[in-house]
Design a protein around this motif. Structure first.
Motif, short mmCIF file in Angstrom:
data_model
loop_
_atom_site.label_atom_id
_atom_site.label_comp_id
_atom_site.label_asym_id
_atom_site.label_seq_id
_atom_site.Cartn_x
_atom_site.Cartn_y
_atom_site.Cartn_z
N ARG A 57 -13.14 31.69 -11.29
CA ARG A 57 -14.49 31.64 -10.74
C ARG A 57 -14.61 32.65 -9.59
NH1 ARG A 57 -12.66 26.36 -11.49
NH2 ARG A 57 -13.92 25.10 -12.91
N ILE A 58 -15.80 33.12 -9.35
CA ILE A 58 -16.04 34.06 -8.25
C ILE A 58 -15.79 33.35 -6.93
CG2 ILE A 58 -17.76 35.51 -7.10
CD1 ILE A 58 -19.18 35.76 -9.79
N ASP A 59 -14.85 33.87 -6.14
CA ASP A 59 -14.46 33.27 -4.86
C ASP A 59 -13.99 31.82 -5.03
OD1 ASP A 59 -15.10 35.58 -3.43
OD2 ASP A 59 -17.20 34.97 -3.21
N GLY A 60 -13.64 31.43 -6.26
CA GLY A 60 -13.19 30.07 -6.49
C GLY A 60 -14.29 29.04 -6.46
N LYS A 61 -15.55 29.49 -6.45
CA LYS A 61 -16.68 28.58 -6.32
C LYS A 61 -17.39 28.39 -7.66
CE LYS A 61 -17.46 29.71 -1.45
NZ LYS A 61 -18.42 30.17 -0.43
N GLU A 62 -18.18 27.32 -7.73
CA GLU A 62 -18.89 27.00 -8.95
C GLU A 62 -20.17 27.82 -9.09
OE1 GLU A 62 -17.93 24.77 -11.30
OE2 GLU A 62 -16.07 24.47 -10.18
N VAL A 63 -20.69 27.86 -10.31
CA VAL A 63 -21.99 28.48 -10.56
C VAL A 63 -23.05 27.70 -9.79
CG1 VAL A 63 -23.71 28.99 -12.32
CG2 VAL A 63 -21.27 29.26 -12.83
N PRO A 64 -23.96 28.37 -9.07
CA PRO A 64 -25.00 27.64 -8.34
C PRO A 64 -25.90 26.83 -9.27
CG PRO A 64 -24.87 29.94 -7.64
CD PRO A 64 -24.03 29.83 -8.86
N PHE A 65 -26.71 25.98 -8.68
CA PHE A 65 -27.65 25.15 -9.43
C PHE A 65 -28.45 26.01 -10.41
CE2 PHE A 65 -31.92 22.97 -9.52
CZ PHE A 65 -31.52 21.93 -10.34
N MET A 66 -28.47 25.60 -11.68
CA MET A 66 -29.08 26.41 -12.73
C MET A 66 -30.49 25.98 -13.09
SD MET A 66 -25.79 26.88 -15.29
CE MET A 66 -25.60 25.11 -15.55
N GLY A 67 -31.00 24.96 -12.42
CA GLY A 67 -32.32 24.44 -12.77
C GLY A 67 -32.20 23.16 -13.59
N GLU A 68 -33.19 22.30 -13.47
CA GLU A 68 -33.11 20.99 -14.11
C GLU A 68 -32.97 21.08 -15.62
OE1 GLU A 68 -35.92 18.03 -12.79
OE2 GLU A 68 -36.18 19.07 -10.86
N ASP A 69 -33.57 22.10 -16.23
CA ASP A 69 -33.53 22.19 -17.69
C ASP A 69 -32.19 22.70 -18.21
OD1 ASP A 69 -34.08 24.64 -16.45
OD2 ASP A 69 -35.06 25.45 -18.24
N LYS A 70 -31.35 23.29 -17.34
CA LYS A 70 -30.08 23.84 -17.77
C LYS A 70 -28.87 23.04 -17.29
CE LYS A 70 -31.68 28.64 -18.18
NZ LYS A 70 -31.46 30.03 -17.72
N GLU A 71 -29.04 22.27 -16.25
CA GLU A 71 -27.93 21.47 -15.74
C GLU A 71 -27.65 20.30 -16.69
OE1 GLU A 71 -25.81 21.70 -13.35
OE2 GLU A 71 -26.62 23.42 -12.23
N TYR A 72 -26.47 20.29 -17.29
CA TYR A 72 -26.20 19.28 -18.31
C TYR A 72 -26.16 17.87 -17.75
CZ TYR A 72 -21.30 19.83 -16.80
OH TYR A 72 -20.14 19.89 -16.07
N LEU A 73 -25.76 17.70 -16.49
CA LEU A 73 -25.77 16.35 -15.92
C LEU A 73 -27.19 15.84 -15.70
CD1 LEU A 73 -22.80 16.43 -13.37
CD2 LEU A 73 -23.01 15.00 -15.41
N VAL A 74 -28.11 16.75 -15.37
CA VAL A 74 -29.51 16.35 -15.24
C VAL A 74 -30.07 15.98 -16.61
CG1 VAL A 74 -31.82 17.06 -14.54
CG2 VAL A 74 -29.84 17.82 -13.21
N ARG A 75 -29.75 16.78 -17.62
CA ARG A 75 -30.23 16.49 -18.97
C ARG A 75 -29.65 15.16 -19.46
NH1 ARG A 75 -28.72 21.93 -20.34
NH2 ARG A 75 -27.22 21.05 -21.82
N PHE A 76 -28.37 14.94 -19.23
CA PHE A 76 -27.75 13.68 -19.63
C PHE A 76 -28.44 12.50 -18.95
CE2 PHE A 76 -24.93 10.26 -18.27
CZ PHE A 76 -24.49 9.76 -19.49
N THR A 77 -28.70 12.64 -17.65
CA THR A 77 -29.30 11.54 -16.89
C THR A 77 -30.70 11.23 -17.39
OG1 THR A 77 -28.00 12.18 -14.95
CG2 THR A 77 -29.89 10.73 -14.58
N ASN A 78 -31.50 12.25 -17.62
CA ASN A 78 -32.86 12.03 -18.14
C ASN A 78 -32.83 11.31 -19.48
OD1 ASN A 78 -34.69 13.05 -16.15
ND2 ASN A 78 -34.05 15.13 -16.66
N GLU A 79 -31.89 11.69 -20.34
CA GLU A 79 -31.77 11.04 -21.64
C GLU A 79 -31.29 9.60 -21.48
OE1 GLU A 79 -29.37 11.57 -25.88
OE2 GLU A 79 -29.45 13.23 -24.44
N TYR A 80 -30.30 9.40 -20.59
CA TYR A 80 -29.76 8.06 -20.38
C TYR A 80 -30.82 7.11 -19.83
CZ TYR A 80 -26.04 4.68 -19.30
OH TYR A 80 -25.24 3.56 -19.27
#
Length: 255
Positions: free
Chosen positions: A171-194
């Motif tokens: 990863r760049i500088d060992g850090k994660e990809v920044p927030f990608m938006g509600e429609d692309k974040e898989y945890l947000v999508r999972f939560t909305n479906e759940y």
């Protein structure tokens, strides 16, 4: 008077990719010490260790200060809930028997002060990466776990820690990809479906993504991703009425 409930994740203690691991551990221990009289429970939502594998008569070297502090808190009556992540799932009883932790290997739905919480590390929840899905199945396979423990601890721990290091330095500088938006974040999508089939939940709280996120998904439902204890030193605290997402700055912790 109600005591607070705390949530944090992703310290990755012992990581070979962290420049000053002892300082990082001490900072986490100082935080735990600062809340010891304020906490009724602490939820550690996964990847607290960068790699953790218990052999029958051997546990990983290090973490003395951290495990000692958890044991002290547990002995004093604070509930410590440890959720396995994708880096520290190889736990077979030591944390429960020696440190008094309550270990969870799957997501948990629980009630805290009259509110319903869905708590999980977050790995495997809606992640579309097929390679990760296969790797996760291998990690959770009991036969594969046994094969790993046939290896001498010196080589088994070296294998795990170096694998984790290579994963992080990609990863760049060992850090994660920044927030990608509600429609692309898989945890947000999972939560909305759940939520469509589980309308009783008030809070969804995750680790894993190493981003700090606080979203209102409806008038009732709030979702949090806890950040990490590598760069951000963030945590959530629930006082029975309000939820706060905070950053630990030594000497300035209010909650």
């Amino acid at each position: 008077m109600r005591k607070n409930v705390y949530f944090l994740s992703d310290a990755h203690l012992g990581s070979l990719a962290i420049e000053h691991p002892r300082m990082q551990e001490r900072r986490l221990v100082r935080f735990l010490d600062s809340i010891k009289d304020k906490a009724s429970a602490i939820y550690l939502l996964g990847d607290i260790f960068d790699f953790w594998d218990e052999y029958r008569y051997v546990v990983p070297k290090g973490y003395t200060r951290f495990l000692g502090k958890l044991s002290e808190l547990s002995d004093s009556g604070v509930e410590i809930h440890f959720f396995t992540g994708n880096h520290d799932l190889w736990t077979y009883g030591y944390l429960e028997e020696e440190c008094g932790l309550i270990v969870h290997k799957k997501p948990v739905t629980t009630e805290i002060y009259g509110k319903v919480f869905f708590l999980a590390h977050g790995d495997g929840l809606g992640d579309p990466d097929n390679k990760f899905k296969i790797l996760r199945k291998v990690f959770h396979n009991r036969m594969c776990q046994r094969l790993l423990n046939f290896m001498h601890p010196r080589w088994g721990m070296a294998l795990g820690l170096n694998w984790a290091k290579q994963s992080r330095i990609k990863r760049i500088d060992g850090k994660e990809v920044p927030f990608m938006g509600e429609d692309k974040e898989y945890l947000v999508r999972f939560t909305n479906e759940y939520m469509t089939n589980h309308n009783d939940i008030d809070y969804f709280i995750y680790g894993h993504r190493h981003i700090e996120l606080d979203l209102n998904l409806s008038k009732k439902v709030r979702m949090l991703i806890l950040g990490d204890w590598i760069w951000q030193f963030t945590y959530a605290v629930f006082d029975g009425e309000h939820m706060f997402l905070e950053q630990y700055v030594e000497g300035e912790t209010e909650f």
